[in-house]
Design a protein around this motif. Sequence first.
Motif, PDB file in Angstrom:
ATOM      1  N   PHE A 156      20.419  36.703  28.386  1.00  5.43           N
ATOM      2  CA  PHE A 156      19.040  37.152  28.171  1.00  5.43           C
ATOM      3  C   PHE A 156      18.010  36.189  28.746  1.00  5.43           C
ATOM      4  N   HIS A 157      18.037  34.927  28.308  1.00  9.67           N
ATOM      5  CA  HIS A 157      17.018  33.977  28.766  1.00  9.67           C
ATOM      6  C   HIS A 157      17.643  32.696  29.284  1.00  9.67           C
ATOM      7  N   GLN A 158      18.945  32.740  29.551  1.00 14.96           N
ATOM      8  CA  GLN A 158      19.652  31.628  30.191  1.00 14.96           C
ATOM      9  C   GLN A 158      19.696  30.357  29.345  1.00 14.96           C
ATOM     10  N   GLY A 159      19.538  30.506  28.025  1.00 19.06           N
ATOM     11  CA  GLY A 159      19.838  29.382  27.149  1.00 19.06           C
ATOM     12  C   GLY A 159      21.350  29.144  27.148  1.00 19.06           C
ATOM     13  N   HIS A 169      19.142  32.722  19.669  1.00 21.28           N
ATOM     14  CA  HIS A 169      17.746  32.849  20.107  1.00 21.28           C
ATOM     15  C   HIS A 169      17.230  34.278  20.048  1.00 21.28           C
ATOM     16  N   GLY A 170      18.100  35.248  20.230  1.00 19.63           N
ATOM     17  CA  GLY A 170      17.638  36.631  20.285  1.00 19.63           C
ATOM     18  C   GLY A 170      18.811  37.583  20.315  1.00 19.63           C
ATOM     19  N   ARG A 171      18.677  38.651  21.080  1.00 24.62           N
ATOM     20  CA  ARG A 171      19.675  39.709  21.044  1.00 24.62           C
ATOM     21  C   ARG A 171      20.758  39.583  22.111  1.00 24.62           C
ATOM     22  N   GLY A 172      20.781  38.497  22.820  1.00 22.37           N
ATOM     23  CA  GLY A 172      21.787  38.320  23.866  1.00 22.37           C
ATOM     24  C   GLY A 172      23.199  38.301  23.295  1.00 22.37           C
ATOM     25  N   CYS A 205      23.615  35.552  20.349  1.00 22.80           N
ATOM     26  CA  CYS A 205      22.878  34.320  20.621  1.00 22.80           C
ATOM     27  C   CYS A 205      21.982  33.989  19.432  1.00 22.80           C
ATOM     28  N   CYS A 225      23.614  32.274  28.010  1.00 27.50           N
ATOM     29  CA  CYS A 225      23.225  33.579  27.494  1.00 27.50           C
ATOM     30  C   CYS A 225      22.618  34.435  28.610  1.00 27.50           C
ATOM     31  N   PRO A 235      15.915  28.303  26.141  1.00 30.18           N
ATOM     32  CA  PRO A 235      15.169  28.265  24.887  1.00 30.18           C
ATOM     33  C   PRO A 235      16.031  28.187  23.631  1.00 30.18           C
ATOM     34  N   CYS A 236      17.336  28.041  23.749  1.00 31.35           N
ATOM     35  CA  CYS A 236      18.157  27.947  22.543  1.00 31.35           C
ATOM     36  C   CYS A 236      17.968  26.580  21.909  1.00 31.35           C
TER      37      CYS A 236
HETATM   38 FE1  FES Z   1      19.968  34.142  24.235  1.00 29.19          FE
HETATM   39 FE2  FES Z   1      17.304  34.296  24.430  1.00 29.19          FE
HETATM   40  S1  FES Z   1      18.653  35.689  23.476  1.00 29.19           S
HETATM   41  S2  FES Z   1      18.621  32.790  25.306  1.00 29.19           S
END
Ligand code: FES
Length: 112
Positions: free
Chosen positions: A66-69, A47-50, A45, A64, A82-83
Motif C-alpha cells: 500500500f504505502h511501501q512501509g 499501518h492500514g489495509r495493506g 499491515c 507493504c 510510514p509503518c
Molecule cells: Fe501498509 Fe500503509 S497500509 S504501509
Amino acid sequence: PPDDWREACLSNDLPEAGTLAVTLDEQVFCLYRVEGATYATADRCSHGRGSLSEGILEAHTIECPFHQGCFDIRTGAPTALPCNRPVKTYATREADGVVWLNTSPRDVAGQP
Ligand code: FES
C-alpha cells in the motif's frame, strides 16, 4: 498451549522467498520462507489495509504494497515509514511436508 498449533499449508505451497496468506481460526496470517526457514506474521499491515502477503519480500524484510512501509518478519518490527507499529509474529514449525503455525502471538521480544 499445544492446541494453538494449526496445520497452515503444505511445504510445497510456500516456495523459497515466497509469501502465502492463510486463514486459521478466522484470522489471516502471512507465511514466509527465507533461506529455507519459515516465518509468520499477521497478514494485515499495522499501518492500514495493506495485505503483507501481496507485498515484496527481500531477505527478512516485507514491503507493504500500500504505502511501501516495511517490517522485519523475524520480529515484526517496523523498519521503514510510514509503518511505526509492529505486526504480530507467530511461531512456525515444519515437519513431514507440512508447515504448522501457532496462532498465539509471540511477545514483543520475539519469543514463542
Ligand atoms: Fe501498509 Fe500503509 S497500509 S504501509
